[in-house]
Scaffold this active site. Structure first.
Site, PDB file in Angstrom:
ATOM      1  N   CYS A  53       0.770  -1.210   0.123  1.00 39.87           N
ATOM      2  CA  CYS A  53      -0.024   0.003  -0.186  1.00 39.87           C
ATOM      3  C   CYS A  53       0.617   1.068  -0.029  1.00 39.87           C
ATOM      4  CB  CYS A  53      -0.817   0.182   1.429  1.00 39.87           C
ATOM      5  SG  CYS A  53       0.179   0.092   2.713  1.00 39.87           S
ATOM      6  N   CYS A  56       4.947   1.848   3.647  1.00 36.51           N
ATOM      7  CA  CYS A  56       6.563   1.883   4.480  1.00 36.51           C
ATOM      8  C   CYS A  56       7.077   3.019   3.895  1.00 36.51           C
ATOM      9  CB  CYS A  56       6.893   0.631   4.114  1.00 36.51           C
ATOM     10  SG  CYS A  56       6.210  -0.837   5.119  1.00 36.51           S
ATOM     11  N   CYS A 196       3.836  -3.088  10.388  1.00 36.92           N
ATOM     12  CA  CYS A 196       2.848  -2.689   9.366  1.00 36.92           C
ATOM     13  C   CYS A 196       2.415  -1.173   9.691  1.00 36.92           C
ATOM     14  CB  CYS A 196       1.504  -3.280   9.341  1.00 36.92           C
ATOM     15  SG  CYS A 196       0.408  -2.991   7.872  1.00 36.92           S
ATOM     16  N   HIS A 233       4.640  -8.184  26.050  1.00 40.85           N
ATOM     17  CA  HIS A 233       3.788  -8.410  27.153  1.00 40.85           C
ATOM     18  C   HIS A 233       4.582  -8.758  28.574  1.00 40.85           C
ATOM     19  CE1 HIS A 233       0.334 -10.212  29.541  1.00 40.85           C
ATOM     20  NE2 HIS A 233       1.168 -11.135  29.778  1.00 40.85           N
ATOM     21  N   CYS A 237       5.665  -4.064  28.459  1.00 33.03           N
ATOM     22  CA  CYS A 237       4.372  -3.441  28.448  1.00 33.03           C
ATOM     23  C   CYS A 237       4.165  -2.843  29.443  1.00 33.03           C
ATOM     24  CB  CYS A 237       3.381  -4.533  27.977  1.00 33.03           C
ATOM     25  SG  CYS A 237       1.770  -3.441  27.974  1.00 33.03           S
ATOM     26  N   CYS A 257      -5.316  -3.394  31.504  1.00 32.61           N
ATOM     27  CA  CYS A 257      -4.522  -4.148  30.482  1.00 32.61           C
ATOM     28  C   CYS A 257      -5.657  -4.576  29.210  1.00 32.61           C
ATOM     29  CB  CYS A 257      -3.906  -5.233  31.117  1.00 32.61           C
ATOM     30  SG  CYS A 257      -3.938  -6.743  29.997  1.00 32.61           S
ATOM     31  N   CYS A 263      -5.626  -7.927  22.866  1.00 27.01           N
ATOM     32  CA  CYS A 263      -4.450  -7.670  22.781  1.00 27.01           C
ATOM     33  C   CYS A 263      -3.534  -8.828  22.433  1.00 27.01           C
ATOM     34  CB  CYS A 263      -3.896  -6.585  24.016  1.00 27.01           C
ATOM     35  SG  CYS A 263      -2.363  -6.236  23.689  1.00 27.01           S
ATOM     36  N   CYS A 272       7.870  -1.998  20.369  1.00 27.06           N
ATOM     37  CA  CYS A 272       6.752  -0.876  19.898  1.00 27.06           C
ATOM     38  C   CYS A 272       6.704   0.000  21.344  1.00 27.06           C
ATOM     39  CB  CYS A 272       5.672  -1.451  19.597  1.00 27.06           C
ATOM     40  SG  CYS A 272       5.785  -1.874  17.812  1.00 27.06           S
ATOM     41  N   CYS A 290      -2.543  -4.195  20.627  1.00 23.91           N
ATOM     42  CA  CYS A 290      -1.544  -4.799  19.656  1.00 23.91           C
ATOM     43  C   CYS A 290      -2.197  -5.718  18.897  1.00 23.91           C
ATOM     44  CB  CYS A 290      -0.409  -5.255  20.351  1.00 23.91           C
ATOM     45  SG  CYS A 290       0.796  -6.127  19.155  1.00 23.91           S
ATOM     46  N   CYS A 293       1.517  -7.294  14.354  1.00 27.15           N
ATOM     47  CA  CYS A 293       2.045  -7.116  13.002  1.00 27.15           C
ATOM     48  C   CYS A 293       3.470  -7.576  12.659  1.00 27.15           C
ATOM     49  CB  CYS A 293       1.559  -5.860  12.528  1.00 27.15           C
ATOM     50  SG  CYS A 293       2.356  -4.476  12.917  1.00 27.15           S
TER      51      CYS A 293
HETATM   52  S1  SF4 Z   1      -1.810  -4.581  27.200  1.00 23.14           S
HETATM   53 FE1  SF4 Z   1      -1.292  -6.177  25.954  1.00 23.14          FE
HETATM   54  S2  SF4 Z   1       0.671  -6.689  26.284  1.00 23.14           S
HETATM   55 FE2  SF4 Z   1       0.263  -5.119  27.772  1.00 23.14          FE
HETATM   56  S3  SF4 Z   1      -0.129  -6.398  29.553  1.00 23.14           S
HETATM   57 FE3  SF4 Z   1      -2.152  -6.229  28.610  1.00 23.14          FE
HETATM   58  S4  SF4 Z   1      -2.277  -7.976  27.217  1.00 23.14           S
HETATM   59 FE4  SF4 Z   1       0.044  -7.601  27.767  1.00 23.14          FE
HETATM   60  S1  SF4 Z   2       2.084  -2.516  18.879  1.00 26.54           S
HETATM   61 FE1  SF4 Z   2       1.682  -4.540  17.680  1.00 26.54          FE
HETATM   62  S2  SF4 Z   2       0.198  -3.852  16.254  1.00 26.54           S
HETATM   63 FE2  SF4 Z   2       1.296  -2.042  16.714  1.00 26.54          FE
HETATM   64  S3  SF4 Z   2       2.989  -1.787  15.291  1.00 26.54           S
HETATM   65 FE3  SF4 Z   2       3.656  -2.793  17.271  1.00 26.54          FE
HETATM   66  S4  SF4 Z   2       3.663  -5.033  16.676  1.00 26.54           S
HETATM   67 FE4  SF4 Z   2       2.235  -4.099  15.332  1.00 26.54          FE
END
Ligand code: SF4
Ligand code: SF4
Length: 354
Positions: A53, A56, A196, A233, A237, A257, A263, A272, A290, A293
């Site tokens: 698309c 990137c 992505c 996770h 996170c 969460c 997620c 990320c 999330c 990706c």
């Molecule tokens: S938001 Fe997603 S990555 Fe973060 S603790 Fe909750 S399930 Fe895990």
């Molecule tokens: S947080 Fe998850 S969905 Fe968002 S860019 Fe990162 S890997 Fe992809």
């Protein structure tokens, strides 16, 4: 007194991993610029677009630290005086067009032309006949360029693992660059930078690393471990304390969460949460959740997006490798399962009341 470690070829990617791509770029910007300016050979860049698309390309154009103007004017390669990322060929931005663009690409990419070559690929590779550029099938463009490239970087989910073009039923037989190389007998490593779209900091750092000879250490899926070595996770996170206490959101905007919303952080390796997007402002989990990706098999393996990850390790918050480590994990798992049950039950109750 200098507190930051000296940047060397050996610790380049290690520091990037420790600090997160964006912080590393900010902290070591002048050292990176200097290292690239000391490179002996000029590196030609050929950026090919397959089934994509162009997100990137847009993401790369939105690089912020350094931004695209700085990339094009301040970071020069060796004694060439030319910028680090000025592709000889890139359909969306190269100044030449039509047959002239193709001729320049062929000349600069031809064996014997001085300099080295990095091939950057955006987009999936389809079966013959679905993607034709300048009268030639994309597969032929890619095979020819891949055969003479000194380094190959696949950017974004489509070029790395097939992405959305390869989703079921995959009518055009789309696949990632590594798979295509295997099919046509090109035996060279592909550095996969998924997401992505691709994150510009990942790409700028990888290009710099390749040029200065700090080849990134790759995981089993060809991803630089510096950027994709951590389970989001389990390791980074900021919402994990909510998960451990069983506080779950059911809608974007609520505090807690995002596990119950679906997620995919528990089965996703990426940085990320440390790096974030758009000048370090926010990322998917902050605004919603999330969807995984960075992983091979996306999107099919992660669908439906709005359904909690069902596998046991994800529910327990530990992987099978660490399950035997004692009662602590089991106790934590009990709290988590209780929390998940409580959230699901209260959600059902809310739905009835609505
Ligand atoms: S938001 Fe997603 S990555 Fe973060 S603790 Fe909750 S399930 Fe895990
Ligand atoms: S947080 Fe998850 S969905 Fe968002 S860019 Fe990162 S890997 Fe992809």
């Amino acid at each position: 007194m200098e507190l930051k470690p000296k940047l060397t070829r050996r610790n380049f990617m290690k520091l990037a991993a420790m600090m997160g791509a964006t912080a590393f770029l900010t902290t070591y910007k002048s050292e990176i610029v200097k290292a690239v300016s000391e490179v002996k050979d000029y590196w030609h860049i050929n950026w090919l677009n397959g089934a994509a698309c162009t997100g990137c390309t847009i993401s790369f154009a939105q690089a912020s630290e350094p931004d695209l103007v700085q990339i094009l004017t301040e970071i020069t390669v060796g004694t060439s005086g030319l910028p680090i990322a000025l592709p000889d060929y890139m359909e969306t931005i190269h100044p030449a067009s039509g047959s002239l663009a193709e001729r320049l690409k062929d000349e600069r990419w031809a064996q014997g032309t001085p300099g080295r070559r990095v091939l950057i690929v955006e987009g999936a590779v389809q079966e013959e006949g679905y993607c034709t550029i300048a009268g030639k099938d994309f597969r032929d463009h890619l095979k020819e360029a891949g055969e003479v490239a000194d380094a190959v970087i696949a950017v974004g989910q489509c070029a790395t693992y097939g992405g959305i073009p390869a989703a079921k039923p995959n009518p055009t037989g789309a696949m990632g660059v590594s798979e295509f190389f295997k099919e046509v007998g090109i035996n060279k490593p592909v550095i996969n930078i998924p997401l992505c779209p691709v994150h510009p900091d990942h790409l700028v750092l990888t290009i710099a690393a390749v040029m200065i000879g700090a080849t990134p250490d790759l995981d089993e899926y060809g991803r630089p471990k510096a950027f994709f070595g951590k389970n989001m996770h389990d390791e980074i996170c900021p919402y994990r304390p909510y998960y451990d206490r069983g506080i779950f959101t059911r809608r974007p905007g609520e505090e807690g969460c995002r596990y119950v919303m679906g997620c995919k952080g528990p089965i996703t390796k990426t940085d990320c949460a440390l790096r974030k997007w758009n000048m370090h402002i926010s990322y998917c989990v902050e605004t919603n959740m999330c969807i995984g990706c960075s992983e091979p098999g996306w999107p099919d393996k992660f669908s439906p997006f709005y359904k909690p990850v069902a596998s046991l390790p994800a529910v327990l918050g530990v992987d099978f490798g660490t399950l035997g480590q004692g009662l602590l994990g089991a106790a934590a798992a009990g709290i988590v399962i209780h929390g998940v049950k409580r959230a699901v039950t209260s959600g059902k109750k809310e739905e009835k009341e609505e």
